[in-house]
Design an enzyme around this catalytic site. Structure first.
Site, short mmCIF file in Angstrom:
data_model
loop_
_atom_site.label_atom_id
_atom_site.label_comp_id
_atom_site.label_asym_id
_atom_site.label_seq_id
_atom_site.Cartn_x
_atom_site.Cartn_y
_atom_site.Cartn_z
CE1 TYR A 116 43.39 30.72 44.91
CE2 TYR A 116 41.98 29.20 46.09
CZ TYR A 116 42.15 30.16 45.10
OH TYR A 116 41.09 30.54 44.33
CG ASP B 291 34.06 28.91 46.75
OD1 ASP B 291 35.26 29.20 46.84
OD2 ASP B 291 33.44 28.91 45.68
P1 NAD Z 1 32.04 40.04 38.95
O1 NAD Z 1 32.95 41.13 38.51
O2 NAD Z 1 31.29 39.27 37.94
O3 NAD Z 1 30.98 40.66 39.97
C1 NAD Z 1 31.28 41.59 40.94
C2 NAD Z 1 30.25 42.72 40.93
O4 NAD Z 1 30.59 43.61 41.99
C3 NAD Z 1 30.23 43.55 39.65
O5 NAD Z 1 28.93 43.57 39.10
C4 NAD Z 1 30.66 44.94 40.11
O6 NAD Z 1 30.04 45.98 39.41
C5 NAD Z 1 30.26 44.92 41.58
N1 NAD Z 1 30.94 45.90 42.41
C6 NAD Z 1 32.23 46.29 42.36
N2 NAD Z 1 32.48 47.21 43.31
C7 NAD Z 1 31.33 47.41 43.98
C8 NAD Z 1 30.96 48.26 45.06
N3 NAD Z 1 31.85 49.04 45.66
N4 NAD Z 1 29.67 48.21 45.48
C9 NAD Z 1 28.78 47.41 44.89
N5 NAD Z 1 29.07 46.60 43.85
C10 NAD Z 1 30.34 46.60 43.41
O7 NAD Z 1 32.93 39.06 39.85
P2 NAD Z 1 32.76 37.50 40.19
O8 NAD Z 1 33.80 36.74 39.46
O9 NAD Z 1 31.36 37.09 40.03
O10 NAD Z 1 33.20 37.46 41.70
C11 NAD Z 1 32.59 38.27 42.68
C12 NAD Z 1 33.37 38.22 43.97
O11 NAD Z 1 33.21 36.98 44.63
C13 NAD Z 1 34.87 38.39 43.80
O12 NAD Z 1 35.37 39.15 44.87
C14 NAD Z 1 35.38 36.99 43.88
O13 NAD Z 1 36.74 36.94 44.19
C15 NAD Z 1 34.49 36.47 44.96
N6 NAD Z 1 34.42 35.02 45.12
C16 NAD Z 1 34.77 34.55 46.34
C17 NAD Z 1 34.71 33.22 46.61
C18 NAD Z 1 35.18 32.76 47.95
O14 NAD Z 1 35.52 31.63 48.13
N7 NAD Z 1 35.30 33.61 48.96
C19 NAD Z 1 34.25 32.35 45.63
C20 NAD Z 1 33.88 32.84 44.38
C21 NAD Z 1 33.96 34.20 44.15
C1 G6P Z 2 37.72 29.68 44.46
C2 G6P Z 2 38.17 30.52 45.59
C3 G6P Z 2 37.63 31.90 45.43
C4 G6P Z 2 38.00 32.46 44.08
C5 G6P Z 2 37.55 31.55 42.98
C6 G6P Z 2 38.12 32.05 41.67
O1 G6P Z 2 36.36 29.47 44.54
O2 G6P Z 2 37.80 30.04 46.84
O3 G6P Z 2 38.12 32.68 46.47
O4 G6P Z 2 37.39 33.72 43.90
O5 G6P Z 2 38.03 30.27 43.21
O6 G6P Z 2 37.53 31.36 40.65
P1 G6P Z 2 37.64 31.87 39.15
O7 G6P Z 2 36.86 30.84 38.43
O8 G6P Z 2 37.01 33.26 39.10
O9 G6P Z 2 39.09 31.89 38.80
MN MN Z 3 38.19 31.68 48.41
#
Ligand code: NAD
Ligand code: G6P
Ligand code: MN
Length: 442
Positions: free
Chosen positions: A265, A170
């Site tokens: 980044y 994102d």
């Molecule tokens: P979070 O810890 O609040 O939520 C993650 C959830 O995943 C937790 O509830 C945890 O119990 C669960 N989990 C862990 N291992 C698991 C497994 N093997 N099977 C099923 N569930 C499992 O984290 P968050 O801050 O809400 O972020 C979630 C994910 O989204 C992270 O990987 C974060 O980096 C990613 N993210 C990516 C983007 C992007 O641009 N690609 C943007 C925002 C967040």
């Molecule tokens: C951006 C990136 C994600 C990352 C997030 C972290 O959205 O694209 O890959 O997980 O920032 O945000 P946070 O608020 O958890 O530091």
């Molecule tokens: Mn990302």
């Protein structure tokens, strides 16, 4: 229109309520008959899913809701798996950030040693989701934004080459939203972009309006002095002070290649010492998120579940997450939407490794993404990307072969790590911290 069944994997994520609200706001574009919540931490998921049940009951009572920690229940009869898991949760993110800082090295969730550490945990978790999906709903697609997306994408390419998984980030969406505001446009969709790079490691080379008029000059005039900084009162997800600092720092990142617009980044690779100096080694981004987003979301969720009502709730629609609906619609209705995805290069960047997972614009339809050719890239960016892609591939090889040596090489090769000795000491710390998560390395 067909009504879809969706499983949110990582149901207990802090992003789940915002995404559910977003899905409910987009039902005319993507009709839904069922939403399932799946996590492997039942207590954590209950807090979020119980609130989401109330939200869904109020806004769309016809949608069937399931919460489960059983993979078969979760993955049977679904069209889409929306995956955002965090293996090791914030406790391990905190380690990923703090251990490198002990050595004066960047401590970040997805970049440098922290990203490699997280990658070694995340690969197994995401592969498990892919396998459940293939076993219980072989026609489904996974829309994956679990991090570190670059390493996870390389792992699925190498280890599950036929999986129907789309890896998306994102950050470009958020940056394009800021660009649109800088340009005075009402939506980022008024822009047409060309972009190349790796995940969290790329550059925009062209930004025009839909009629083809060049918007770069106007953008450059702003970015050279302010980076992507704007008046942040209305900026959506990335509004925290640390994010605002990141958008300002873009000014310095931009200066190195001022014919392009950079991903935020890149600052970790081009100015690693500046980032280390700015970071409090005892209170990193993980602490900010635990005290900020997690606390807010969980407090609100508990209140909603207790009152069985969303009245007075401050949970907000994650509008910027509507890109997930765009992606699901592209698959479901063959829309041909143009989106940045993390895909196998295969010639899209003509002078770059064919098997590298690159981030480029793709046309997305029901059979998946078709990458658009970005041509030859300049030596500076190519050099940086070759080094970084080698790091990412070495991490995945280290995981697959359980190789200590390859992970040491990966750490040593990262621009963020000063030398092989620091790489080794840090690696040994990370192995100890990840004892419950990583494969045992030989
Ligand atoms: P979070 O810890 O609040 O939520 C993650 C959830 O995943 C937790 O509830 C945890 O119990 C669960 N989990 C862990 N291992 C698991 C497994 N093997 N099977 C099923 N569930 C499992 O984290 P968050 O801050 O809400 O972020 C979630 C994910 O989204 C992270 O990987 C974060 O980096 C990613 N993210 C990516 C983007 C992007 O641009 N690609 C943007 C925002 C967040
Ligand atoms: C951006 C990136 C994600 C990352 C997030 C972290 O959205 O694209 O890959 O997980 O920032 O945000 P946070 O608020 O958890 O530091
Ligand atoms: Mn990302």
């Amino acid at each position: 229109m067909k009504k879809h069944s969706i499983v949110i994997a990582g149901g207990g994520s802090t992003f789940t309520p915002g995404i559910v609200l977003m899905l409910l706001d987009n039902l005319d574009r993507l009709p839904i008959r069922q939403i399932k919540f799946y996590d492997n931490d039942e207590a954590r998921q209950d807090i979020v899913a119980d609130a989401c049940k109330v939200i869904i009951k109020e806004k769309a009572p016809e949608i069937n809701v399931v919460k489960t920690i059983d993979p078969e229940t979760a993955f049977t009869d679904v069209d889409f798996v929306m995956a955002h898991i965090r293996v090791g949760k914030y406790k391990m993110r905190e380690m990923d950030e703090k251990l490198p800082l002990k050595y004066g090295v960047v401590g970040q969730e997805t970049c440098g040693p922290g990203g490699m550490s997280y990658g070694m945990r995340s690969i197994g978790g995401v592969l498990e989701l892919v396998d459940y999906m293939e076993q219980y709903s072989p026609d489904a697609w996974m829309l994956n934004y679990s991090n570190p997306a670059a390493i996870v994408a390389e792992a699925t390419r190498k280890l599950r080459p036929n999986a129907k998984i789309l890896n998306i980030c994102d950050m470009p969406i958020s940056i394009e939203n800021l660009m649109a505001q800088i340009l005075g446009l009402s939506s980022r969709k008024e822009m047409k972009v060309r972009y190349y790079g790796l995940n969290h490691f790329g550059w925009w080379t062209s930004i025009t309006d839909q009629a083809g008029n060049d918007l770069m000059p106007q953008l450059k005039a702003h970015v050279k002095d302010h980076g992507y900084a704007i008046d942040f009162s209305d900026a959506g997800q990335h509004v925290d002070k640390s994010w605002q600092d990141t958008f300002k720092k873009v000014k310095d990142v931009y200066a190195l290649a001022p014919d392009t617009m950079p991903n935020t980044y890149l600052k970790y690779y081009l100015y690693p010492q500046d980032e280390v100096e700015k970071t409090d080694p005892d209170y990193t981004r993980a602490n900010q998120v635990m005290d900020g987003r997690e606390k807010h979301v969980f407090t609100e969720c508990k209140r909603i579940a207790e009152n069985q009502s969303t009245e007075g709730s401050t949970l907000e629609i994650d509008e910027h997450a509507s890109y997930i609906v765009d992606l699901a619609r592209a698959i479901a209705y063959n829309t041909g939407e143009r989106m940045l995805l993390i895909v196998e290069n295969n010639g899209a960047i003509s002078n770059f490794e064919p098997t590298a997972m690159v981030e480029v614009p793709c046309i997305v339809g029901k059979n998946g993404p078709e990458p658009l050719t970005q041509g030859e890239i300049p030596r500076f960016q190519k050099g940086l990307m070759e080094q970084q892609v080698a790091v990412e591939k070495l991490v995945v090889e280290a995981y697959a072969e359980k190789s200590y040596q390859k992970l040491w090489q990966a750490l040593t090769l990262s621009r963020t790590v000063p030398n092989a000795r620091v790489a080794k000491e840090l690696l040994d710390d990370l192995i100890e911290a990840n004892i419950d998560f990583w494969p045992t390395l030989k």
